[in-house]
Design a protein around this motif. Structure first.
Motif, mmCIF file in Angstrom:
data_model
loop_
_atom_site.group_PDB
_atom_site.id
_atom_site.type_symbol
_atom_site.label_atom_id
_atom_site.label_comp_id
_atom_site.label_asym_id
_atom_site.label_seq_id
_atom_site.Cartn_x
_atom_site.Cartn_y
_atom_site.Cartn_z
ATOM 1 N N THR A 237 0.801 -1.232 0.000
ATOM 2 C CA THR A 237 0.000 0.000 0.000
ATOM 3 C C THR A 237 0.834 1.282 0.000
ATOM 4 N N SER A 238 2.138 1.188 0.256
ATOM 5 C CA SER A 238 3.065 2.314 0.409
ATOM 6 C C SER A 238 2.844 3.091 1.704
ATOM 7 N N LEU A 239 1.973 2.618 2.575
ATOM 8 C CA LEU A 239 1.697 3.329 3.813
ATOM 9 C C LEU A 239 2.741 3.007 4.882
ATOM 10 N N ASP A 240 3.181 4.030 5.590
ATOM 11 C CA ASP A 240 3.958 3.848 6.813
ATOM 12 C C ASP A 240 2.989 3.958 7.981
ATOM 13 N N VAL A 241 2.982 2.970 8.837
ATOM 14 C CA VAL A 241 1.976 2.909 9.902
ATOM 15 C C VAL A 241 2.637 2.759 11.260
ATOM 16 N N GLU A 242 1.844 3.012 12.278
ATOM 17 C CA GLU A 242 2.285 2.834 13.664
ATOM 18 C C GLU A 242 1.475 1.710 14.292
ATOM 19 N N ILE A 243 2.152 0.642 14.699
ATOM 20 C CA ILE A 243 1.475 -0.473 15.353
ATOM 21 C C ILE A 243 1.097 -0.067 16.779
ATOM 22 N N LYS A 244 -0.144 -0.295 17.136
ATOM 23 C CA LYS A 244 -0.637 0.060 18.459
ATOM 24 C C LYS A 244 -0.447 -1.110 19.425
ATOM 25 N N ASP A 245 -0.027 -0.792 20.629
ATOM 26 C CA ASP A 245 0.208 -1.819 21.644
ATOM 27 C C ASP A 245 -1.095 -2.455 22.109
ATOM 28 N N GLY A 246 -1.000 -3.713 22.527
ATOM 29 C CA GLY A 246 -2.112 -4.375 23.199
ATOM 30 C C GLY A 246 -3.131 -5.037 22.301
ATOM 31 N N PHE A 247 -2.879 -5.040 20.984
ATOM 32 C CA PHE A 247 -3.843 -5.662 20.067
ATOM 33 C C PHE A 247 -3.100 -6.700 19.227
ATOM 34 N N ARG A 248 -3.518 -7.942 19.359
ATOM 35 C CA ARG A 248 -2.983 -9.035 18.552
ATOM 36 C C ARG A 248 -4.057 -10.105 18.450
ATOM 37 N N GLU A 249 -4.605 -10.260 17.255
ATOM 38 C CA GLU A 249 -5.655 -11.238 17.023
ATOM 39 C C GLU A 249 -5.184 -12.272 16.010
ATOM 40 N N VAL A 250 -5.586 -13.519 16.199
ATOM 41 C CA VAL A 250 -5.154 -14.628 15.351
ATOM 42 C C VAL A 250 -6.347 -15.209 14.607
ATOM 43 N N SER A 251 -6.128 -15.492 13.342
ATOM 44 C CA SER A 251 -7.141 -16.135 12.505
ATOM 45 C C SER A 251 -6.553 -17.420 11.943
ATOM 46 N N ASP A 252 -7.179 -18.556 12.259
ATOM 47 C CA ASP A 252 -6.742 -19.854 11.744
ATOM 48 C C ASP A 252 -7.813 -20.409 10.810
ATOM 49 N N TYR A 253 -7.405 -20.817 9.625
ATOM 50 C CA TYR A 253 -8.381 -21.350 8.673
ATOM 51 C C TYR A 253 -7.670 -22.176 7.602
ATOM 52 N N CYS A 254 -8.454 -22.894 6.808
ATOM 53 C CA CYS A 254 -7.932 -23.727 5.720
ATOM 54 C C CYS A 254 -8.533 -23.239 4.409
ATOM 55 N N PRO A 255 -7.837 -22.343 3.682
ATOM 56 C CA PRO A 255 -8.430 -21.762 2.476
ATOM 57 C C PRO A 255 -8.398 -22.671 1.256
ATOM 58 N N PHE A 256 -7.382 -23.513 1.160
ATOM 59 C CA PHE A 256 -7.205 -24.337 -0.043
ATOM 60 C C PHE A 256 -7.054 -25.794 0.357
ATOM 61 N N GLY A 257 -8.146 -26.435 0.656
ATOM 62 C CA GLY A 257 -8.090 -27.852 0.989
ATOM 63 C C GLY A 257 -7.341 -28.117 2.276
ATOM 64 N N LYS A 258 -6.110 -28.653 2.147
ATOM 65 C CA LYS A 258 -5.381 -29.095 3.331
ATOM 66 C C LYS A 258 -4.439 -28.039 3.900
ATOM 67 N N ILE A 259 -4.178 -26.948 3.173
ATOM 68 C CA ILE A 259 -3.277 -25.907 3.653
ATOM 69 C C ILE A 259 -3.863 -25.264 4.906
ATOM 70 N N ARG A 260 -3.023 -25.101 5.926
ATOM 71 C CA ARG A 260 -3.490 -24.566 7.208
ATOM 72 C C ARG A 260 -2.840 -23.211 7.459
ATOM 73 N N LYS A 261 -3.664 -22.176 7.398
ATOM 74 C CA LYS A 261 -3.203 -20.795 7.522
ATOM 75 C C LYS A 261 -3.291 -20.326 8.974
ATOM 76 N N HIS A 262 -2.230 -19.635 9.402
ATOM 77 C CA HIS A 262 -2.185 -18.995 10.719
ATOM 78 C C HIS A 262 -1.830 -17.533 10.467
ATOM 79 N N VAL A 263 -2.799 -16.641 10.698
ATOM 80 C CA VAL A 263 -2.601 -15.226 10.378
ATOM 81 C C VAL A 263 -2.710 -14.402 11.659
#
Length: 229
Positions: free
Chosen positions: A149-175
């Motif tokens: 995106t070309s954006l420079d951003v500031e990460i805010k403290d205290g926020f970390r969320e995890v998303s686990d899913y299988c988008p393509f059959g057996k591949i296991r994504k951890h985001v």
């Protein structure tokens, strides 16, 4: 072959936790294998195919690990970097880890968040990308946001969320998603990665995002943004 359970006949130890061998089955398309194990391995090893890798000899090999042990691409590349005569050129992994952020921009009149569509995706979501060797999760998020995106951003403290899913059959994504503040809404897309982008308020974001994980993260982000002065 990814996620398949196989048995490997071990014929050599290459490093502290890396072994070479052959899959002891006649019905597999790839029979050469490497074994990654946190414990010593004897003559036989039973495990799960966690990756299919191509090496500089243009031959594919399976990478097998104990069921339940997770290896991402940076872990695999680090393990093979110690070998003198073998170079890992490409790899398809069972487990994939990405990091990104819910990016918000506050103007005088409202607060909007950034949604993007990847070139290979049909749904709106948040900027993210694969973690690389030596990076922290936050470093990956910041790099991917800047690249896409070309954006420079500031990460805010205290926020970390995890998303686990299988988008393509057996591949296991951890985001892993952080909360990041942008100080401009001037986006310059990396067109080979991003097809579209849009700044929307939180109510519009809920209408555009279709996955439960994304909706959960938007709700968490809304609560966190309200606490930021």
């Amino acid at each position: 072959m990814l996620s398949a359970k196989v048995s490997v006949n071990i014929f050599g130890k290459l490093s502290r936790n890396l072994y070479s061998g052959y899959v002891s089955a006649d019905n597999v398309s790839i029979n050469k294998a490497y074994v990654l194990s946190s414990e010593p391995v004897n003559e036989f090893f039973s495990g799960v195919v966690v990756a299919i890798a191509m090496f500089d000899d243009n031959e594919e090999r399976l990478i097998v690990a104990k069921e339940g042990e997770i290896y991402y691409e940076p872990d695999l590349r680090t393990s093979f970097s110690y070998l003198k005569n073998t170079t890992l050129t490409s790899v398809r992994c069972l487990y994939e880890k990405s990091c990104g952020a819910i990016i918000f921009y506050k103007s005088r009149t409202n607060t909007r968040i950034l949604l993007v569509k990847n070139n290979n995706g049909r749904y709106w979501s948040f900027p993210k990308g694969h973690i690389e060797i030596g990076e922290t999760e936050q470093q990956t998020a910041i790099r991917e946001i800047r690249e896409e995106t070309s954006l420079d951003v500031e990460i805010k403290d205290g926020f970390r969320e995890v998303s686990d899913y299988c988008p393509f059959g057996k591949i296991r994504k951890h985001v892993v998603f952080f909360l990041a503040q942008a100080f401009t809404d001037n986006v310059k897309m990396q067109e080979d990665e991003i097809a579209e982008y849009i700044w929307v308020d939180l109510q519009q974001a809920r209408k555009l995002c279709s996955y439960d994980n994304d909706l959960r993260i938007i709700n968490k982000a809304e609560t966190a943004i309200k606490l930021i002065k």
